[in-house]
Motif scaffolding. Structure first.
Motif, PDB file in Angstrom:
ATOM      1  N   GLU A 115     -18.612  24.428  14.445  1.00 55.37           N
ATOM      2  CA  GLU A 115     -18.048  26.157  14.816  1.00 55.37           C
ATOM      3  C   GLU A 115     -18.500  25.538  16.697  1.00 55.37           C
ATOM      4  OE1 GLU A 115     -19.046  29.583  14.278  1.00 55.37           O
ATOM      5  OE2 GLU A 115     -18.062  30.248  16.129  1.00 55.37           O
ATOM      6  N   ASP A 129     -13.940  28.144   7.584  1.00 57.12           N
ATOM      7  CA  ASP A 129     -15.239  28.480   8.025  1.00 57.12           C
ATOM      8  C   ASP A 129     -15.689  28.379   6.845  1.00 57.12           C
ATOM      9  OD1 ASP A 129     -14.443  30.900   7.386  1.00 57.12           O
ATOM     10  OD2 ASP A 129     -15.353  31.832   8.755  1.00 57.12           O
ATOM     11  N   ARG A 139     -12.953  25.949  14.040  1.00 55.78           N
ATOM     12  CA  ARG A 139     -13.991  25.688  12.714  1.00 55.78           C
ATOM     13  C   ARG A 139     -13.612  24.874  11.236  1.00 55.78           C
ATOM     14  NH1 ARG A 139     -13.716  31.662  12.572  1.00 55.78           N
ATOM     15  NH2 ARG A 139     -15.587  32.362  14.255  1.00 55.78           N
TER      16      ARG A 139
END
Length: 168
Positions: A43, A96, A121
């Motif tokens: 991230e 993510d 992400r």
């Protein structure tokens, strides 16, 4: 900090790397272990994207030459995580988690293509089976301006190099 990498966690904490780094399979450049199921969440700050470039890649494909066409994606079932031909693989997602957009499932010895995320992400899943192991992978990632765009569609087929990969 500027970016965050977590192994086997669903969220980032202690984000303290400067602008990127390197991720390797456990033990690289020696052979990785059998029966691994590892994930990494990368991230970077909102508004930036992640550029991933593979430096080394060698995963066991456990496949006779006559079946190379079917490697990696052909019989992978995301719901059951069953892969008939490729026991060791790396999956890259644009987001993510494994619920994010699948970018590709990679195995064999051919370097996967460079990748730029569409958000801040990227999620990586590395799985190994119970048979043979190889040296694994080494990749570098870095935060880049959110204004860069990667254009990439189509089918990649490398039957001579132990890889079958569909880019979504």
């Amino acid at each position: 900090g500027d970016c965050c990498v977590n192994v086997n966690k669903s969220f980032c904490t202690e984000c303290n790397c400067i602008s990127g780094g390197v991720i390797t399979s456990p033990g690289f450049p020696q052979n990785y272990d059998n029966n691994l199921d590892l994930t990494w969440l990368i991230e970077v700050p909102p508004g930036q994207k992640i550029q991933i470039r593979f430096l080394n890649f060698d995963l066991d494909i456990n496949l006779p030459a006559s079946k190379l066409f079917f490697a990696c994606n052909f019989v992978f079932d995301k719901q059951t995580s069953f892969s008939f031909f490729s026991w060791d693989y790396l999956i890259l997602y644009n987001g993510d988690s494994s619920a994010s957009t699948l970018i590709g499932k990679y195995c064999g010895t051919f370097l996967p293509p460079n990748f730029i995320s569409s958000t801040n992400r990227a999620f990586i899943h590395f799985h190994t089976g119970k048979w043979q192991t190889e040296t694994g992978f080494e990749l570098e990632y870095r935060a880049i301006s959110g204004k860069l765009v990667q254009l990439h569609t189509g089918l990649y087929l490398f039957s001579k190099i132990k890889m079958y990969h569909t880019i979504h």
